[in-house]
Design a protein around this motif. Structure first.
Motif, PDB file in Angstrom:
ATOM      1  N   MET A 127       4.906   1.784  -8.711  1.00 44.37           N
ATOM      2  CA  MET A 127       5.555   2.441  -7.784  1.00 44.37           C
ATOM      3  C   MET A 127       4.451   2.130  -6.472  1.00 44.37           C
ATOM      4  SD  MET A 127       6.396   6.278  -6.193  1.00 44.37           S
ATOM      5  CE  MET A 127       7.623   6.447  -7.327  1.00 44.37           C
ATOM      6  N   LEU A 128       4.710   1.526  -5.434  1.00 41.87           N
ATOM      7  CA  LEU A 128       3.651   1.140  -4.276  1.00 41.87           C
ATOM      8  C   LEU A 128       3.655   2.224  -3.316  1.00 41.87           C
ATOM      9  CD1 LEU A 128       2.057  -1.329  -3.176  1.00 41.87           C
ATOM     10  CD2 LEU A 128       3.950  -1.892  -1.994  1.00 41.87           C
ATOM     11  N   SER A 129       2.388   2.656  -2.917  1.00 39.60           N
ATOM     12  CA  SER A 129       2.430   3.624  -2.062  1.00 39.60           C
ATOM     13  C   SER A 129       2.222   3.051  -0.533  1.00 39.60           C
ATOM     14  CB  SER A 129       0.992   4.242  -2.161  1.00 39.60           C
ATOM     15  OG  SER A 129       0.443   4.927  -1.120  1.00 39.60           O
ATOM     16  N   THR A 130       2.983   3.666   0.223  1.00 45.93           N
ATOM     17  CA  THR A 130       3.106   2.897   1.648  1.00 45.93           C
ATOM     18  C   THR A 130       1.953   2.882   2.472  1.00 45.93           C
ATOM     19  OG1 THR A 130       3.831   5.056   2.515  1.00 45.93           O
ATOM     20  CG2 THR A 130       5.546   3.752   1.726  1.00 45.93           C
ATOM     21  N   THR A 131       0.834   3.366   1.883  1.00 42.52           N
ATOM     22  CA  THR A 131      -0.490   3.551   2.533  1.00 42.52           C
ATOM     23  C   THR A 131      -1.241   2.262   2.079  1.00 42.52           C
ATOM     24  OG1 THR A 131      -1.558   5.076   0.952  1.00 42.52           O
ATOM     25  CG2 THR A 131      -0.669   6.198   3.051  1.00 42.52           C
ATOM     26  N   ALA A 132      -0.944   1.673   1.070  1.00 46.96           N
ATOM     27  CA  ALA A 132      -1.634   0.835   0.371  1.00 46.96           C
ATOM     28  C   ALA A 132      -1.101  -0.664   1.048  1.00 46.96           C
ATOM     29  CB  ALA A 132      -1.253   0.366  -1.139  1.00 46.96           C
ATOM     30  N   LEU A 133      -0.106  -0.746   1.887  1.00 48.10           N
ATOM     31  CA  LEU A 133       0.501  -1.975   2.664  1.00 48.10           C
ATOM     32  C   LEU A 133      -0.751  -2.447   3.629  1.00 48.10           C
ATOM     33  CD1 LEU A 133       3.935  -0.826   3.388  1.00 48.10           C
ATOM     34  CD2 LEU A 133       3.285  -2.260   1.642  1.00 48.10           C
ATOM     35  N   GLN A 134      -0.969  -3.735   3.254  1.00 45.38           N
ATOM     36  CA  GLN A 134      -1.809  -4.489   4.245  1.00 45.38           C
ATOM     37  C   GLN A 134      -1.214  -5.563   5.097  1.00 45.38           C
ATOM     38  OE1 GLN A 134      -5.313  -5.858   2.227  1.00 45.38           O
ATOM     39  NE2 GLN A 134      -5.741  -3.835   1.526  1.00 45.38           N
ATOM     40  N   ARG A 135      -1.315  -5.796   6.215  1.00 44.88           N
ATOM     41  CA  ARG A 135      -0.794  -6.553   7.230  1.00 44.88           C
ATOM     42  C   ARG A 135      -0.990  -8.071   6.887  1.00 44.88           C
ATOM     43  NH1 ARG A 135       0.918  -6.450  12.741  1.00 44.88           N
ATOM     44  NH2 ARG A 135       0.535  -8.587  13.814  1.00 44.88           N
ATOM     45  N   ASN A 136       0.043  -8.727   6.901  1.00 49.45           N
ATOM     46  CA  ASN A 136      -0.080 -10.297   6.422  1.00 49.45           C
ATOM     47  C   ASN A 136      -0.349 -10.660   4.986  1.00 49.45           C
ATOM     48  OD1 ASN A 136       0.423 -11.474   9.142  1.00 49.45           O
ATOM     49  ND2 ASN A 136      -1.825 -11.148   9.518  1.00 49.45           N
ATOM     50  N   HIS A 137      -0.096  -9.413   3.950  1.00 47.91           N
ATOM     51  CA  HIS A 137      -0.216  -9.806   2.613  1.00 47.91           C
ATOM     52  C   HIS A 137       1.149  -9.888   2.036  1.00 47.91           C
ATOM     53  CE1 HIS A 137      -4.412  -8.444   1.095  1.00 47.91           C
ATOM     54  NE2 HIS A 137      -4.400  -8.476   2.397  1.00 47.91           N
ATOM     55  N   LEU A 138       1.276 -10.781   1.124  1.00 46.55           N
ATOM     56  CA  LEU A 138       2.426 -11.130   0.514  1.00 46.55           C
ATOM     57  C   LEU A 138       3.005 -10.037  -0.402  1.00 46.55           C
ATOM     58  CD1 LEU A 138       4.403 -13.407   0.608  1.00 46.55           C
ATOM     59  CD2 LEU A 138       3.284 -14.485  -1.203  1.00 46.55           C
ATOM     60  N   TYR A 139       4.434  -9.937  -0.254  1.00 47.85           N
ATOM     61  CA  TYR A 139       5.010  -8.881  -1.214  1.00 47.85           C
ATOM     62  C   TYR A 139       6.266  -9.400  -1.673  1.00 47.85           C
ATOM     63  CZ  TYR A 139       1.644  -5.465   0.432  1.00 47.85           C
ATOM     64  OH  TYR A 139       0.340  -5.109   1.016  1.00 47.85           O
ATOM     65  N   GLU A 140       6.867  -8.786  -2.665  1.00 47.33           N
ATOM     66  CA  GLU A 140       8.133  -9.336  -3.135  1.00 47.33           C
ATOM     67  C   GLU A 140       9.014  -8.018  -3.041  1.00 47.33           C
ATOM     68  OE1 GLU A 140      10.300 -10.692  -7.439  1.00 47.33           O
ATOM     69  OE2 GLU A 140       8.255 -11.166  -6.950  1.00 47.33           O
ATOM     70  N   PHE A 141      10.391  -8.171  -2.580  1.00 45.83           N
ATOM     71  CA  PHE A 141      11.354  -7.372  -2.333  1.00 45.83           C
ATOM     72  C   PHE A 141      12.744  -7.747  -2.709  1.00 45.83           C
ATOM     73  CE2 PHE A 141      14.742  -5.597   0.376  1.00 45.83           C
ATOM     74  CZ  PHE A 141      14.865  -4.346  -0.170  1.00 45.83           C
ATOM     75  N   ARG A 142      13.271  -7.421  -4.056  1.00 47.18           N
ATOM     76  CA  ARG A 142      14.665  -8.076  -4.455  1.00 47.18           C
ATOM     77  C   ARG A 142      14.632  -9.448  -4.681  1.00 47.18           C
ATOM     78  NH1 ARG A 142      19.100  -4.254  -1.410  1.00 47.18           N
ATOM     79  NH2 ARG A 142      18.177  -2.388  -2.102  1.00 47.18           N
ATOM     80  N   GLY A 143      13.322 -10.147  -5.199  1.00 46.94           N
ATOM     81  CA  GLY A 143      13.352 -11.655  -5.432  1.00 46.94           C
ATOM     82  C   GLY A 143      12.815 -12.255  -4.236  1.00 46.94           C
ATOM     83  N   GLN A 144      12.831 -12.001  -3.101  1.00 42.30           N
ATOM     84  CA  GLN A 144      12.343 -12.765  -1.735  1.00 42.30           C
ATOM     85  C   GLN A 144      10.765 -12.198  -1.733  1.00 42.30           C
ATOM     86  OE1 GLN A 144      14.717 -11.457   1.490  1.00 42.30           O
ATOM     87  NE2 GLN A 144      16.155 -12.908   0.848  1.00 42.30           N
ATOM     88  N   GLU A 162      11.159  -0.811  -4.531  1.00 39.52           N
ATOM     89  CA  GLU A 162      11.403  -1.973  -4.621  1.00 39.52           C
ATOM     90  C   GLU A 162      10.547  -3.016  -4.346  1.00 39.52           C
ATOM     91  OE1 GLU A 162      15.688  -2.764  -4.123  1.00 39.52           O
ATOM     92  OE2 GLU A 162      15.669  -0.662  -3.409  1.00 39.52           O
ATOM     93  N   VAL A 163       9.229  -2.527  -3.584  1.00 40.64           N
ATOM     94  CA  VAL A 163       8.447  -3.522  -3.045  1.00 40.64           C
ATOM     95  C   VAL A 163       7.245  -3.719  -4.070  1.00 40.64           C
ATOM     96  CG1 VAL A 163       6.908  -4.357  -1.134  1.00 40.64           C
ATOM     97  CG2 VAL A 163       9.153  -3.370  -0.711  1.00 40.64           C
ATOM     98  N   PHE A 164       6.840  -4.968  -4.428  1.00 43.85           N
ATOM     99  CA  PHE A 164       5.928  -5.191  -5.266  1.00 43.85           C
ATOM    100  C   PHE A 164       4.730  -6.248  -4.526  1.00 43.85           C
ATOM    101  CE2 PHE A 164       9.598  -4.349  -7.982  1.00 43.85           C
ATOM    102  CZ  PHE A 164       9.026  -3.326  -8.561  1.00 43.85           C
ATOM    103  N   GLU A 165       3.458  -5.835  -4.836  1.00 42.83           N
ATOM    104  CA  GLU A 165       2.585  -6.842  -4.184  1.00 42.83           C
ATOM    105  C   GLU A 165       2.270  -7.829  -4.864  1.00 42.83           C
ATOM    106  OE1 GLU A 165      -2.044  -6.521  -2.233  1.00 42.83           O
ATOM    107  OE2 GLU A 165      -1.279  -4.823  -3.255  1.00 42.83           O
ATOM    108  N   LEU A 166       2.393  -9.072  -4.200  1.00 42.16           N
ATOM    109  CA  LEU A 166       2.045 -10.619  -4.966  1.00 42.16           C
ATOM    110  C   LEU A 166       0.454 -10.896  -4.999  1.00 42.16           C
ATOM    111  CD1 LEU A 166       5.188 -12.290  -4.233  1.00 42.16           C
ATOM    112  CD2 LEU A 166       4.518 -11.071  -6.377  1.00 42.16           C
TER     113      LEU A 166
END
Length: 64
Positions: free
Chosen positions: A1-18, A54-58
């Motif tokens: 599970m990804l914490s929403t506070t861990a999101l970083q601008r311009n970083h790449l993530y995967e959501f439903r295969g995209q 559903e969002v995973f960091e790449l």
């Protein structure tokens, strides 16, 4: 599970295969939408629940 506070601008993530880049948190705090963009500049607004489930960091690799 990804914490929403861990999101970083311009970083790449995967959501439903995209692969999406995180842009920013929406100004509308009602739904707490998170804004992502794909490689074709299409905008995706995801809810906090979608991001957490559903969002995973790449990891990006680059060669010098």
């Amino acid at each position: 599970m990804l914490s929403t506070t861990a999101l970083q601008r311009n970083h790449l993530y995967e959501f439903r295969g995209q692969q999406l880049r995180y842009s920013h948190l929406s100004n509308s705090r009602v739904n707490a939408s998170f804004i992502f963009n794909d490689s074709k500049a299409r905008r995706f607004e995801l809810s906090q629940n979608q991001v957490q489930r559903e969002v995973f960091e790449l990891n990006e690799f680059c060669e010098n």
